[in-house]
Design a protein around this motif. Structure first.
Motif, PDB file in Angstrom:
ATOM      1  N   ARG A   1      37.845  37.727  34.577  1.00  0.00           N
ATOM      2  CA  ARG A   1      36.704  38.463  34.024  1.00  0.00           C
ATOM      3  C   ARG A   1      35.578  38.604  35.036  1.00  0.00           C
ATOM      4  O   ARG A   1      34.949  39.634  35.124  1.00  0.00           O
ATOM      5  CB  ARG A   1      36.176  37.766  32.773  1.00  0.00           C
TER       6      ARG A   1
ATOM      7  N   SER B   1      32.528  41.532  38.597  1.00  0.00           N
ATOM      8  CA  SER B   1      32.789  41.487  37.172  1.00  0.00           C
ATOM      9  C   SER B   1      33.678  42.646  36.763  1.00  0.00           C
ATOM     10  O   SER B   1      33.556  43.743  37.296  1.00  0.00           O
ATOM     11  CB  SER B   1      31.472  41.559  36.395  1.00  0.00           C
ATOM     12  N   SER B   2      34.545  42.409  35.793  1.00  0.00           N
ATOM     13  CA  SER B   2      35.409  43.483  35.306  1.00  0.00           C
ATOM     14  C   SER B   2      34.615  44.536  34.542  1.00  0.00           C
ATOM     15  O   SER B   2      35.115  45.614  34.267  1.00  0.00           O
ATOM     16  CB  SER B   2      36.502  42.906  34.402  1.00  0.00           C
TER      17      SER B   2
ATOM     18  N   ARG C   1      40.149  35.110  30.979  1.00  0.00           N
ATOM     19  CA  ARG C   1      40.173  35.253  29.520  1.00  0.00           C
ATOM     20  C   ARG C   1      41.561  35.712  29.092  1.00  0.00           C
ATOM     21  O   ARG C   1      42.112  36.643  29.668  1.00  0.00           O
ATOM     22  CB  ARG C   1      39.119  36.244  29.053  1.00  0.00           C
TER      23      ARG C   1
ATOM     24  N   ASN D   1      39.110  31.118  27.018  1.00  0.00           N
ATOM     25  CA  ASN D   1      38.496  31.229  28.341  1.00  0.00           C
ATOM     26  C   ASN D   1      38.884  30.039  29.203  1.00  0.00           C
ATOM     27  O   ASN D   1      38.962  28.915  28.708  1.00  0.00           O
ATOM     28  CB  ASN D   1      36.970  31.285  28.234  1.00  0.00           C
TER      29      ASN D   1
END
Length: 123
Positions: free
Chosen positions: A36, A64-65, A104, A111
């Motif tokens: 993530r 970050s995705s 995730r 997580n």
């Protein structure tokens, strides 16, 4: 899970440009885990003065995705969004890379977090 910094990181105008390294996904638990985000920090000692430790440069970067998806097979990480920077890194001097990677499981919402650090060479 095991992640590492590439042993040599590239400097650009005294800043580590886009820290990166390998991810070993062979020991991820069963599931559909997707990275993530990753946060990466670099610190370099400032040396010693008369009776004191001098502060050295430091910086943060991340990925970050949310703004750029991770691409399978998830075996590399790159922190390609600039954060804060203090001071100017010196090529050829030892530095320390510190990171945290968040995973995730898209099926269960579980997580996982992985921390690691490596000594790195800046050039």
């Amino acid at each position: 899970m095991a992640a590492n910094w590439d042993p040599i990181q590239t400097l650009n105008s005294g800043r580590v440009e886009w820290p990166k390294g390998d991810i070993d996904i062979t020991d991820l638990p069963a599931g559909n885990f997707v990275p993530r985000w990753v946060d990466a920090w670099v610190v370099q000692g400032g040396g010693m003065g008369a009776g004191q430790i001098l502060e050295g440069p430091s910086q943060s970067t991340s990925h970050s995705s949310y703004w750029s998806p991770w691409v399978p097979p998830y075996n590399r990480w790159t922190a390609d969004t600039a954060g804060w920077v203090m001071g100017t890194f010196q090529a050829g001097q030892p530095a320390l890379g510190i990171s945290v990677l968040a995973w995730r499981d898209s099926n269960t919402g579980t997580n996982l977090y992985e921390w690691w650090f490596d000594f790195i060479v800046l050039q």
